[in-house]
Design a protein around this motif. Structure first.
Motif, PDB file in Angstrom:
ATOM      1  N   SER A  43       7.330   4.759  15.702  1.00  0.00           N
ATOM      2  CA  SER A  43       6.834   5.604  14.547  1.00  0.00           C
ATOM      3  C   SER A  43       6.731   4.363  13.481  1.00  0.00           C
ATOM      4  N   GLY A  44       5.628   4.731  12.621  1.00  0.00           N
ATOM      5  CA  GLY A  44       5.348   3.810  11.564  1.00  0.00           C
ATOM      6  C   GLY A  44       6.475   3.846  10.456  1.00  0.00           C
ATOM      7  N   PHE A  45       6.836   5.138  10.346  1.00  0.00           N
ATOM      8  CA  PHE A  45       7.872   5.554   9.334  1.00  0.00           C
ATOM      9  C   PHE A  45       9.148   5.051   9.674  1.00  0.00           C
ATOM     10  N   ALA A  46       9.579   4.960  10.930  1.00  0.00           N
ATOM     11  CA  ALA A  46      10.812   4.376  11.329  1.00  0.00           C
ATOM     12  C   ALA A  46      10.884   2.701  11.179  1.00  0.00           C
ATOM     13  N   VAL A  47       9.703   2.148  11.663  1.00  0.00           N
ATOM     14  CA  VAL A  47       9.316   0.807  11.473  1.00  0.00           C
ATOM     15  C   VAL A  47       9.589   0.374   9.897  1.00  0.00           C
ATOM     16  N   SER A  48       8.718   0.911   9.424  1.00  0.00           N
ATOM     17  CA  SER A  48       8.623   0.593   7.823  1.00  0.00           C
ATOM     18  C   SER A  48      10.014   0.797   7.279  1.00  0.00           C
ATOM     19  N   GLY A  49      10.744   1.758   7.572  1.00  0.00           N
ATOM     20  CA  GLY A  49      12.069   1.952   7.005  1.00  0.00           C
ATOM     21  C   GLY A  49      13.163   1.041   7.543  1.00  0.00           C
ATOM     22  N   SER A  50      13.017   0.623   8.898  1.00  0.00           N
ATOM     23  CA  SER A  50      14.266  -0.275   9.210  1.00  0.00           C
ATOM     24  C   SER A  50      13.782  -1.827   9.129  1.00  0.00           C
ATOM     25  N   ARG A  51      12.626  -1.715   9.179  1.00  0.00           N
ATOM     26  CA  ARG A  51      12.082  -3.355   9.152  1.00  0.00           C
ATOM     27  C   ARG A  51      11.870  -3.826   7.511  1.00  0.00           C
ATOM     28  N   LEU A  52      11.441  -2.835   6.728  1.00  0.00           N
ATOM     29  CA  LEU A  52      11.197  -3.313   5.379  1.00  0.00           C
ATOM     30  C   LEU A  52      12.023  -2.574   4.280  1.00  0.00           C
ATOM     31  N   ALA A  53      12.854  -1.450   4.799  1.00  0.00           N
ATOM     32  CA  ALA A  53      13.648  -0.524   3.963  1.00  0.00           C
ATOM     33  C   ALA A  53      12.505  -0.070   2.910  1.00  0.00           C
ATOM     34  N   MET A  54      11.451   0.265   3.291  1.00  0.00           N
ATOM     35  CA  MET A  54      10.188   0.706   2.454  1.00  0.00           C
ATOM     36  C   MET A  54       9.762   1.994   3.121  1.00  0.00           C
ATOM     37  N   PRO A  55       9.269   3.119   1.998  1.00  0.00           N
ATOM     38  CA  PRO A  55       8.714   4.147   2.611  1.00  0.00           C
ATOM     39  C   PRO A  55       7.429   3.945   3.388  1.00  0.00           C
ATOM     40  N   ASP A  56       6.999   5.185   4.069  1.00  0.00           N
ATOM     41  CA  ASP A  56       5.771   4.971   4.939  1.00  0.00           C
ATOM     42  C   ASP A  56       4.647   5.677   4.019  1.00  0.00           C
ATOM     43  N   THR A  57       4.121   4.474   3.370  1.00  0.00           N
ATOM     44  CA  THR A  57       2.980   4.973   2.378  1.00  0.00           C
ATOM     45  C   THR A  57       2.078   3.720   2.446  1.00  0.00           C
ATOM     46  N   GLY A  58       2.003   3.222   3.611  1.00  0.00           N
ATOM     47  CA  GLY A  58       0.856   2.058   3.951  1.00  0.00           C
ATOM     48  C   GLY A  58       1.320   0.774   3.413  1.00  0.00           C
ATOM     49  N   LEU A  59       2.673   0.515   3.360  1.00  0.00           N
ATOM     50  CA  LEU A  59       3.316  -0.792   2.746  1.00  0.00           C
ATOM     51  C   LEU A  59       3.366  -1.725   3.856  1.00  0.00           C
ATOM     52  N   ILE A  60       3.631  -1.429   5.043  1.00  0.00           N
ATOM     53  CA  ILE A  60       3.708  -2.236   6.208  1.00  0.00           C
ATOM     54  C   ILE A  60       2.571  -2.662   6.697  1.00  0.00           C
ATOM     55  N   SER A  61       2.195  -3.856   6.995  1.00  0.00           N
ATOM     56  CA  SER A  61       0.976  -4.653   7.225  1.00  0.00           C
ATOM     57  C   SER A  61       0.618  -4.272   8.759  1.00  0.00           C
TER      58      SER A  61
END
Length: 289
Positions: A43-61
């Motif tokens: 899950s992109g949401f879960a990866v962004s949240g767990s890896r970056l502590a950031m929202p699923d708004t295209g911030l993870i690369s």
């Protein structure tokens, strides 16, 4: 040896609903496989949240997602993993690179969606989608990459058009994706059971339902989802939200001086889960003295 994609094709040929808890790191993937589930989605949401502590708004690369996917597939090669490829991280040519990189990382399938970049979680506000023609071309490019690349992979095509453009436009895009050869179809965030049934009735491909508690889509019981015609039911945030709740409870217990009351696996179980038994066996096999 069968590829992950070939194994997923066989799985999807069975006329049953597959419940799919979604993973976000190698340990969550291991727990999913240990519990007997054959299939997961990173899950992109879960990866962004767990890896970056950031929202699923295209911030993870792209690079971070490929790295996480590779770690998951390497840790649990028996688990069939669908990789969340977001928008393909750019245009149709970027989508092709995403498909090939996800296949090389070990994914059985890759999900490509039609949101405008930067995308947003499918159950949050402010979503926009590219034109229908651009969406179709991106799926065409993804399927071409999947069929001609050196690594076998399936394509899940997703539309987020329901919120900004309505259900009929979203369904029309799903038909386009079928015509372009997508293997799995995902209409994100239908708003009632009637739309869910209309989606599966109209699409001659395995269809996925996304079960987000508190989101825009109803969360029926698995038996009802199967009766509706879905082949996959994804639970994208259950493990992440459960782990947050458990960690908060544990932290409160520690603060209260009461760590012994926290539900925990014992130390031996933890060591086995993360691979100490295999490591010790390797030490013995390669001992030099």
């Amino acid at each position: 040896m069968e590829t992950p994609a070939a194994r997923l094709r066989t799985l999807l040929e069975e006329p049953v609903l597959r419940l799919m808890p979604c993973c976000f790191d190698p340990l969550s993937a291991r727990l999913i496989r240990e519990a007997g589930f054959p299939l997961s989605l990173m899950s992109g949401f879960a990866v962004s949240g767990s890896r970056l502590a950031m929202p699923d708004t295209g911030l993870i690369s792209f690079a971070e997602m490929v790295d996480q996917l590779g770690a998951i597939c390497d840790a649990e090669p028996d688990l069939l993993v669908i990789g969340d490829g977001d928008t393909g991280f750019g245009n149709a040519m970027n989508a092709q690179r995403t498909v090939r990189a996800y296949a090389k990382a070990g994914a059985a399938a890759v999900m490509i969606e039609d949101q405008v970049s930067p995308k947003k979680c499918g159950h949050t506000k402010g979503k926009q989608v590219v034109s229908r023609k651009e969406a179709r071309m991106k799926v065409r490019a993804a399927v071409d990459a999947a069929r001609t690349g050196p690594h076998d992979i399936l394509v899940m095509a997703r539309t987020d058009a329901r919120a900004p453009l309505g259900f009929e436009e979203a369904l029309a895009r799903c038909h386009d994706f079928v015509e372009e050869g997508a293997d799995i179809i995902f209409l994100e965030a239908p708003e009632n059971a009637e739309e869910m049934r209309a989606f599966t009735a109209a699409i001659d491909r395995p269809c996925m339902a996304n079960m987000v508690r508190g989101g825009k889509t109803p969360v029926p019981a698995p038996a009802e989802l199967q009766a509706m015609g879905f082949r996959i039911a994804a639970y994208p945030l259950t493990l992440l939200t459960a782990s947050i709740a458990a960690q908060r409870a544990a932290l409160k217990a520690i603060a209260d001086g009461d760590d012994a009351t926290v539900p925990q696996v014992d130390f031996e179980t933890l060591k086995t889960l993360v691979g100490f038994d295999d490591y010790y066996a390797g030490e013995e096999r390669y001992r030099a003295d």
